[in-house]
Design an enzyme around this catalytic site. Sequence first.
Site, PDB file in Angstrom:
ATOM      1  N   LYS A   1       2.428 -18.895 -67.561  1.00 38.13           N
ATOM      2  CA  LYS A   1       2.704 -18.853 -65.825  1.00 38.13           C
ATOM      3  C   LYS A   1       2.013 -19.615 -65.130  1.00 38.13           C
ATOM      4  O   LYS A   1       1.409 -20.174 -64.018  1.00 38.13           O
ATOM      5  CB  LYS A   1       3.271 -17.442 -65.448  1.00 38.13           C
ATOM      6  CG  LYS A   1       4.698 -17.455 -66.580  1.00 38.13           C
ATOM      7  CD  LYS A   1       5.419 -16.046 -65.647  1.00 38.13           C
ATOM      8  CE  LYS A   1       4.032 -14.910 -66.255  1.00 38.13           C
ATOM      9  NZ  LYS A   1       4.291 -14.268 -67.679  1.00 38.13           N
TER      10      LYS A   1
ATOM     11  N   ARG B   1      10.826 -10.516 -62.136  1.00 41.59           N
ATOM     12  CA  ARG B   1      10.723  -9.547 -63.388  1.00 41.59           C
ATOM     13  C   ARG B   1      12.151  -8.530 -63.844  1.00 41.59           C
ATOM     14  O   ARG B   1      12.427  -8.244 -65.309  1.00 41.59           O
ATOM     15  CB  ARG B   1       9.491  -8.584 -64.045  1.00 41.59           C
ATOM     16  CG  ARG B   1       8.661  -9.104 -64.737  1.00 41.59           C
ATOM     17  CD  ARG B   1       7.252  -8.533 -64.743  1.00 41.59           C
ATOM     18  NE  ARG B   1       6.197  -9.668 -65.206  1.00 41.59           N
ATOM     19  CZ  ARG B   1       5.144  -9.908 -65.453  1.00 41.59           C
ATOM     20  NH1 ARG B   1       5.057 -10.362 -64.272  1.00 41.59           N
ATOM     21  NH2 ARG B   1       3.974  -9.559 -66.336  1.00 41.59           N
TER      22      ARG B   1
ATOM     23  N   ARG C   1      -6.826 -13.827 -76.046  1.00 39.98           N
ATOM     24  CA  ARG C   1      -7.062 -14.495 -74.762  1.00 39.98           C
ATOM     25  C   ARG C   1      -8.335 -13.859 -74.009  1.00 39.98           C
ATOM     26  O   ARG C   1      -7.953 -12.788 -74.449  1.00 39.98           O
ATOM     27  CB  ARG C   1      -5.671 -14.231 -73.684  1.00 39.98           C
ATOM     28  CG  ARG C   1      -5.658 -14.458 -72.360  1.00 39.98           C
ATOM     29  CD  ARG C   1      -4.314 -14.841 -71.558  1.00 39.98           C
ATOM     30  NE  ARG C   1      -3.452 -13.824 -71.542  1.00 39.98           N
ATOM     31  CZ  ARG C   1      -2.959 -13.357 -70.569  1.00 39.98           C
ATOM     32  NH1 ARG C   1      -2.143 -14.767 -70.278  1.00 39.98           N
ATOM     33  NH2 ARG C   1      -1.590 -12.592 -71.300  1.00 39.98           N
TER      34      ARG C   1
ATOM     35  N   ARG D   1      -8.124  -8.442 -71.651  1.00 42.79           N
ATOM     36  CA  ARG D   1      -7.393  -7.602 -70.365  1.00 42.79           C
ATOM     37  C   ARG D   1      -7.035  -6.346 -71.257  1.00 42.79           C
ATOM     38  O   ARG D   1      -6.363  -6.292 -72.707  1.00 42.79           O
ATOM     39  CB  ARG D   1      -6.362  -8.598 -69.972  1.00 42.79           C
ATOM     40  CG  ARG D   1      -6.680  -8.852 -69.070  1.00 42.79           C
ATOM     41  CD  ARG D   1      -5.415 -10.725 -68.682  1.00 42.79           C
ATOM     42  NE  ARG D   1      -3.671  -9.373 -68.459  1.00 42.79           N
ATOM     43  CZ  ARG D   1      -3.086 -10.068 -68.366  1.00 42.79           C
ATOM     44  NH1 ARG D   1      -2.849 -11.338 -67.958  1.00 42.79           N
ATOM     45  NH2 ARG D   1      -1.951  -9.850 -67.936  1.00 42.79           N
TER      46      ARG D   1
ATOM     47  N   ARG E   1       5.758  -5.189 -74.002  1.00 41.55           N
ATOM     48  CA  ARG E   1       6.033  -5.868 -72.902  1.00 41.55           C
ATOM     49  C   ARG E   1       6.403  -7.108 -73.113  1.00 41.55           C
ATOM     50  O   ARG E   1       7.064  -7.670 -72.266  1.00 41.55           O
ATOM     51  CB  ARG E   1       4.012  -7.164 -72.234  1.00 41.55           C
ATOM     52  CG  ARG E   1       3.298  -5.954 -71.566  1.00 41.55           C
ATOM     53  CD  ARG E   1       1.764  -6.777 -71.868  1.00 41.55           C
ATOM     54  NE  ARG E   1       1.993  -7.518 -70.445  1.00 41.55           N
ATOM     55  CZ  ARG E   1       0.694  -8.677 -70.926  1.00 41.55           C
ATOM     56  NH1 ARG E   1      -0.143  -8.830 -72.407  1.00 41.55           N
ATOM     57  NH2 ARG E   1       0.361  -9.786 -70.340  1.00 41.55           N
TER      58      ARG E   1
HETATM   59  P1  AMP Z   1       1.074 -10.787 -65.660  1.00 41.97           P
HETATM   60  O1  AMP Z   1      -0.645 -10.926 -65.527  1.00 41.97           O
HETATM   61  O2  AMP Z   1       1.998 -11.174 -64.624  1.00 41.97           O
HETATM   62  O3  AMP Z   1       1.003 -10.659 -66.607  1.00 41.97           O
HETATM   63  O4  AMP Z   1       0.727  -8.924 -65.455  1.00 41.97           O
HETATM   64  C1  AMP Z   1       0.863  -8.171 -66.419  1.00 41.97           C
HETATM   65  C2  AMP Z   1       1.589  -6.665 -66.180  1.00 41.97           C
HETATM   66  O5  AMP Z   1       1.343  -6.555 -64.805  1.00 41.97           O
HETATM   67  C3  AMP Z   1       2.640  -6.347 -66.328  1.00 41.97           C
HETATM   68  O6  AMP Z   1       2.496  -6.459 -67.858  1.00 41.97           O
HETATM   69  C4  AMP Z   1       3.257  -5.520 -65.068  1.00 41.97           C
HETATM   70  O7  AMP Z   1       2.931  -3.832 -66.164  1.00 41.97           O
HETATM   71  C5  AMP Z   1       2.699  -5.893 -64.392  1.00 41.97           C
HETATM   72  N1  AMP Z   1       3.312  -6.559 -64.123  1.00 41.97           N
HETATM   73  C6  AMP Z   1       3.316  -7.947 -62.667  1.00 41.97           C
HETATM   74  N2  AMP Z   1       4.799  -8.459 -62.128  1.00 41.97           N
HETATM   75  C7  AMP Z   1       5.721  -7.637 -63.052  1.00 41.97           C
HETATM   76  C8  AMP Z   1       5.858  -7.094 -61.808  1.00 41.97           C
HETATM   77  N3  AMP Z   1       6.733  -8.193 -60.755  1.00 41.97           N
HETATM   78  N4  AMP Z   1       7.530  -6.356 -62.127  1.00 41.97           N
HETATM   79  C9  AMP Z   1       6.584  -4.950 -62.732  1.00 41.97           C
HETATM   80  N5  AMP Z   1       5.696  -5.351 -62.882  1.00 41.97           N
HETATM   81  C10 AMP Z   1       4.771  -6.199 -62.983  1.00 41.97           C
END
Ligand code: AMP
Length: 218
Positions: free
Chosen positions: A8, A85, A120, A166, A177
């Site tokens: 993404k 999401r 990563r 991370r 996740r």
């Molecule tokens: P990402 O960097 O997009 O992989 O997001 C990392 C983490 O942030 C996810 O595993 C969730 O815990 C939280 N997160 C990010 N975007 C959302 C969202 N739209 N809704 C809920 N949690 C989110």
Amino acid sequence: CGAPASGKGTVAEKLVEAFGSVHISTGDMLRAAMEDPDNEDGQTAKQCMAEGVLVPDSIVISLVKARLSQPDCKERGWLLDGFPRTAAQAEEMDRLFLLPDKCVILDVPKAVLVERVTGRRTDPETGKIYHLKFNPPKVDPDDESEEAAAKATAETEAIVARLTQREDDTEEALAKRLEAFDSNRAAIEDAFSAMAKVVDGNRGKEDVWQSVKEFFAA
Ligand code: AMP
């Protein structure tokens, strides 16, 4: 949209470069909020992320709403990365008339995602994301001299030494996740079926970008 490590961020960067829209990554916004120990929502997000569970809809929605109401989003348009999401987040977008022109859903098999996520790493100084196996840090020398080669090697080693992982990129958090992504995927696809395209993300970056570009040109 896409599972963790489906690409993404990479596609979003290219889209922003091509269209000049504002890149809004809810993951990045939540990570920034986490840095402030007095930010209650940030601290809730920190706990959720470490466990690999989604942050409550109310927190994410209010962050996105506040960001989208800023003038740059109105002027340049916006690109949401990692949002919505859940069905509730998609419904809220609909309620607020935040309707995207296009929606890209990156599709990558689970085994590939696990390999991508566990390798990563982030450079905390530049924010650049690497993969220990597929995209390790490598600084190119400025010229062909031995001195330049030695400097480049030293810089590469310095980057490798400071790489961080991370907190939610562990196998345990990833399993949760992926579960969350699987259970919400259909809701997102349904909400955006009129403007969505599923793109095979299990290819090289350039091939993925080519498909996305074609979809945006259509
Ligand atoms: P990402 O960097 O997009 O992989 O997001 C990392 C983490 O942030 C996810 O595993 C969730 O815990 C939280 N997160 C990010 N975007 C959302 C969202 N739209 N809704 C809920 N949690 C989110």
